[in-house]
Design a protein around this motif. Structure first.
Motif, PDB file in Angstrom:
ATOM      1  N   LEU A   1       6.302   9.091   2.020  1.00 48.39           N
ATOM      2  CA  LEU A   1       5.289  10.124   1.885  1.00 48.39           C
ATOM      3  C   LEU A   1       5.894  11.524   2.006  1.00 48.39           C
ATOM      4  O   LEU A   1       5.367  12.479   1.420  1.00 48.39           O
ATOM      5  CB  LEU A   1       4.183   9.927   2.919  1.00 48.39           C
ATOM      6  N   ALA A   2       7.003  11.637   2.739  1.00 46.97           N
ATOM      7  CA  ALA A   2       7.678  12.935   2.856  1.00 46.97           C
ATOM      8  C   ALA A   2       8.142  13.430   1.492  1.00 46.97           C
ATOM      9  O   ALA A   2       8.141  14.641   1.236  1.00 46.97           O
ATOM     10  CB  ALA A   2       8.853  12.835   3.828  1.00 46.97           C
ATOM     11  N   ARG A   3       8.532  12.521   0.609  1.00 41.58           N
ATOM     12  CA  ARG A   3       8.940  12.934  -0.737  1.00 41.58           C
ATOM     13  C   ARG A   3       7.778  13.602  -1.473  1.00 41.58           C
ATOM     14  O   ARG A   3       7.946  14.623  -2.135  1.00 41.58           O
ATOM     15  CB  ARG A   3       9.452  11.730  -1.534  1.00 41.58           C
TER      16      ARG A   3
ATOM     17  N   ARG B   1       8.243  -3.219  15.503  1.00 42.24           N
ATOM     18  CA  ARG B   1       8.378  -3.270  14.051  1.00 42.24           C
ATOM     19  C   ARG B   1       7.434  -2.269  13.386  1.00 42.24           C
ATOM     20  O   ARG B   1       7.775  -1.681  12.353  1.00 42.24           O
ATOM     21  CB  ARG B   1       8.113  -4.692  13.544  1.00 42.24           C
ATOM     22  N   LEU B   2       6.257  -2.050  13.975  1.00 43.94           N
ATOM     23  CA  LEU B   2       5.340  -1.059  13.436  1.00 43.94           C
ATOM     24  C   LEU B   2       5.989   0.320  13.428  1.00 43.94           C
ATOM     25  O   LEU B   2       5.822   1.087  12.474  1.00 43.94           O
ATOM     26  CB  LEU B   2       4.047  -1.021  14.256  1.00 43.94           C
ATOM     27  N   THR B   3       6.726   0.623  14.482  1.00 47.29           N
ATOM     28  CA  THR B   3       7.412   1.913  14.533  1.00 47.29           C
ATOM     29  C   THR B   3       8.381   2.042  13.366  1.00 47.29           C
ATOM     30  O   THR B   3       8.471   3.096  12.726  1.00 47.29           O
ATOM     31  CB  THR B   3       8.151   2.064  15.873  1.00 47.29           C
ATOM     32  N   GLU B   4       9.101   0.965  13.065  1.00 53.16           N
ATOM     33  CA  GLU B   4      10.060   0.990  11.952  1.00 53.16           C
ATOM     34  C   GLU B   4       9.348   1.120  10.614  1.00 53.16           C
ATOM     35  O   GLU B   4       9.775   1.897   9.747  1.00 53.16           O
ATOM     36  CB  GLU B   4      10.915  -0.270  11.978  1.00 53.16           C
ATOM     37  N   THR B   5       8.273   0.371  10.424  1.00 50.91           N
ATOM     38  CA  THR B   5       7.588   0.426   9.131  1.00 50.91           C
ATOM     39  C   THR B   5       6.879   1.765   8.943  1.00 50.91           C
ATOM     40  O   THR B   5       6.796   2.272   7.822  1.00 50.91           O
ATOM     41  CB  THR B   5       6.590  -0.730   8.963  1.00 50.91           C
ATOM     42  N   THR B   6       6.385   2.351  10.038  1.00 52.94           N
ATOM     43  CA  THR B   6       5.770   3.677   9.940  1.00 52.94           C
ATOM     44  C   THR B   6       6.805   4.709   9.524  1.00 52.94           C
ATOM     45  O   THR B   6       6.521   5.613   8.720  1.00 52.94           O
ATOM     46  CB  THR B   6       5.111   4.075  11.274  1.00 52.94           C
ATOM     47  N   ALA B   7       8.013   4.580  10.060  1.00 54.57           N
ATOM     48  CA  ALA B   7       9.086   5.509   9.679  1.00 54.57           C
ATOM     49  C   ALA B   7       9.412   5.375   8.195  1.00 54.57           C
ATOM     50  O   ALA B   7       9.626   6.374   7.494  1.00 54.57           O
ATOM     51  CB  ALA B   7      10.323   5.255  10.528  1.00 54.57           C
ATOM     52  N   ALA B   8       9.430   4.142   7.690  1.00 48.96           N
ATOM     53  CA  ALA B   8       9.711   3.929   6.268  1.00 48.96           C
ATOM     54  C   ALA B   8       8.595   4.522   5.405  1.00 48.96           C
ATOM     55  O   ALA B   8       8.856   5.157   4.378  1.00 48.96           O
ATOM     56  CB  ALA B   8       9.868   2.436   5.984  1.00 48.96           C
ATOM     57  N   THR B   9       7.349   4.327   5.828  1.00 45.22           N
ATOM     58  CA  THR B   9       6.231   4.934   5.110  1.00 45.22           C
ATOM     59  C   THR B   9       6.349   6.454   5.134  1.00 45.22           C
ATOM     60  O   THR B   9       6.121   7.129   4.128  1.00 45.22           O
ATOM     61  CB  THR B   9       4.885   4.507   5.739  1.00 45.22           C
ATOM     62  N   GLY B  10       6.737   6.992   6.294  1.00 47.72           N
ATOM     63  CA  GLY B  10       6.893   8.434   6.428  1.00 47.72           C
ATOM     64  C   GLY B  10       7.929   8.998   5.477  1.00 47.72           C
ATOM     65  O   GLY B  10       7.720  10.066   4.880  1.00 47.72           O
TER      66      GLY B  10
ATOM     67  N   ASP C   1       0.789  -1.225   0.000  1.00 48.41           N
ATOM     68  CA  ASP C   1       0.000   0.000   0.000  1.00 48.41           C
ATOM     69  C   ASP C   1       0.828   1.285   0.000  1.00 48.41           C
ATOM     70  O   ASP C   1       0.300   2.343  -0.318  1.00 48.41           O
ATOM     71  CB  ASP C   1      -0.953   0.016   1.194  1.00 48.41           C
ATOM     72  N   ASP C   2       2.100   1.225   0.396  1.00 45.72           N
ATOM     73  CA  ASP C   2       2.886   2.461   0.463  1.00 45.72           C
ATOM     74  C   ASP C   2       2.977   3.146  -0.899  1.00 45.72           C
ATOM     75  O   ASP C   2       2.842   4.367  -0.999  1.00 45.72           O
ATOM     76  CB  ASP C   2       4.294   2.178   1.002  1.00 45.72           C
ATOM     77  N   GLU C   3       3.190   2.363  -1.929  1.00 47.81           N
ATOM     78  CA  GLU C   3       3.271   2.927  -3.276  1.00 47.81           C
ATOM     79  C   GLU C   3       1.935   3.564  -3.669  1.00 47.81           C
ATOM     80  O   GLU C   3       1.893   4.660  -4.240  1.00 47.81           O
ATOM     81  CB  GLU C   3       3.659   1.839  -4.270  1.00 47.81           C
ATOM     82  N   LEU C   4       0.851   2.878  -3.330  1.00 43.85           N
ATOM     83  CA  LEU C   4      -0.478   3.395  -3.636  1.00 43.85           C
ATOM     84  C   LEU C   4      -0.768   4.657  -2.823  1.00 43.85           C
ATOM     85  O   LEU C   4      -1.324   5.638  -3.345  1.00 43.85           O
ATOM     86  CB  LEU C   4      -1.532   2.324  -3.348  1.00 43.85           C
ATOM     87  N   LEU C   5      -0.386   4.660  -1.541  1.00 46.90           N
ATOM     88  CA  LEU C   5      -0.575   5.850  -0.713  1.00 46.90           C
ATOM     89  C   LEU C   5       0.154   7.052  -1.303  1.00 46.90           C
ATOM     90  O   LEU C   5      -0.395   8.156  -1.366  1.00 46.90           O
ATOM     91  CB  LEU C   5      -0.056   5.596   0.712  1.00 46.90           C
ATOM     92  N   GLU C   6       1.389   6.818  -1.718  1.00 49.30           N
ATOM     93  CA  GLU C   6       2.168   7.912  -2.298  1.00 49.30           C
ATOM     94  C   GLU C   6       1.496   8.435  -3.569  1.00 49.30           C
ATOM     95  O   GLU C   6       1.382   9.653  -3.777  1.00 49.30           O
ATOM     96  CB  GLU C   6       3.594   7.469  -2.602  1.00 49.30           C
ATOM     97  N   ALA C   7       1.044   7.513  -4.422  1.00 50.31           N
ATOM     98  CA  ALA C   7       0.390   7.928  -5.669  1.00 50.31           C
ATOM     99  C   ALA C   7      -0.877   8.722  -5.381  1.00 50.31           C
ATOM    100  O   ALA C   7      -1.152   9.748  -6.024  1.00 50.31           O
ATOM    101  CB  ALA C   7       0.068   6.704  -6.518  1.00 50.31           C
ATOM    102  N   ARG C   8      -1.648   8.285  -4.402  1.00 48.29           N
ATOM    103  CA  ARG C   8      -2.882   8.998  -4.059  1.00 48.29           C
ATOM    104  C   ARG C   8      -2.584  10.353  -3.438  1.00 48.29           C
ATOM    105  O   ARG C   8      -3.310  11.320  -3.666  1.00 48.29           O
ATOM    106  CB  ARG C   8      -3.734   8.144  -3.115  1.00 48.29           C
ATOM    107  N   LEU C   9      -1.510  10.417  -2.660  1.00 46.32           N
ATOM    108  CA  LEU C   9      -1.124  11.695  -2.070  1.00 46.32           C
ATOM    109  C   LEU C   9      -0.723  12.682  -3.163  1.00 46.32           C
ATOM    110  O   LEU C   9      -1.100  13.855  -3.151  1.00 46.32           O
ATOM    111  CB  LEU C   9       0.022  11.482  -1.084  1.00 46.32           C
ATOM    112  N   ARG C  10       0.028  12.194  -4.144  1.00 45.59           N
ATOM    113  CA  ARG C  10       0.446  13.055  -5.249  1.00 45.59           C
ATOM    114  C   ARG C  10      -0.742  13.498  -6.111  1.00 45.59           C
ATOM    115  O   ARG C  10      -0.684  14.531  -6.776  1.00 45.59           O
ATOM    116  CB  ARG C  10       1.485  12.344  -6.104  1.00 45.59           C
ATOM    117  N   ALA C  11      -1.809  12.712  -6.101  1.00 49.28           N
ATOM    118  CA  ALA C  11      -2.975  13.025  -6.923  1.00 49.28           C
ATOM    119  C   ALA C  11      -3.958  13.980  -6.253  1.00 49.28           C
ATOM    120  O   ALA C  11      -4.910  14.437  -6.894  1.00 49.28           O
ATOM    121  CB  ALA C  11      -3.706  11.729  -7.292  1.00 49.28           C
TER     122      ALA C  11
END
Length: 197
Positions: free
Chosen positions: A135-137, A123-132, A67-77
């Motif tokens: 999305l920061a980009r 691990r959730l903390t780590e994956t949230t940071a990676a998602t962040g 979903d991270d890729e999809l989240l980024e695409a939706r954010l950009r849209a």
């Protein structure tokens, strides 16, 4: 020849889904400790090495998806003039709403394990940071900043951390409340700050 990558991608997605379903079943029936890589592999009808190849960290079976890729695409849209906070609210709340509609039991189990199992929470903390970071980009591009700007990193991490904390609150309180409502309340709190009752 051109259909082969599509077929390969579909097969990978099917394997990932089978591993994830097996892990959720085992965790629901016997607890997360019983959902070992070997047992997940057996239930998913794949080898333990396949499980490890798709999910090098066992907790990622619960926490990571595509979903991270999809989240980024939706954010950009999102509309260019929309405030970044509202853009993040829209894409994250929509993703959670979809998960609750399509995989309600898995979503609730994931939240429960996140509270009960320290390794899952860590691990959730780590994956949230990676998602962040991802999305920061998109936030940086939308605001004309660099993705490594302190303000961009702080803003994105704060929003995602707050939304994660709302999910933890939901899980700690029996998952009976409307999670989407809690997420919206969380964003409203970020916008207005905390006031005396």
């Amino acid at each position: 020849m051109t259909d082969r990558p599509g077929l390969r991608a579909r097969q990978k997605a099917k394997t990932r889904a089978a591993i994830r379903r097996a892990a959720y079943r085992l965790a629901a029936d016997h607890g997360w400790d019983a959902a070992t890589t070997d047992r997940i592999a057996e239930a998913a009808e794949v080898s333990p090495s396949t499980v490890a190849r798709y999910f090098p960290v066992r907790e990622d079976i619960l926490l990571t998806d595509e979903d991270d890729e999809l989240l980024e695409a939706r954010l950009r849209a999102r509309p260019a003039a929309e405030e970044p906070l509202e853009s993040l609210r829209a894409v994250v709340v929509d993703a959670v709403r979809t998960a609750l509609a399509e995989e309600p039991e898995e979503t609730r189990l994931r939240a429960r394990l996140m509270v009960e199992i320290p390794a899952v929470r860590a691990r959730l903390t780590e994956t949230t940071a990676a998602t962040g970071r991802r999305l920061a980009r998109a936030i940086a591009d939308r605001t004309g900043r660099c993705a490594d700007d302190l303000e961009v990193r702080v803003f994105t991490a704060a929003v995602l951390g707050a939304l994660r904390e709302a999910t933890v609150h939901w899980a700690e309180h029996g998952r009976g409340d409307d999670l989407v409502d809690l997420l919206n309340r969380t964003v409203d709190t970020l916008r207005t700050g905390l006031t005396a009752p």
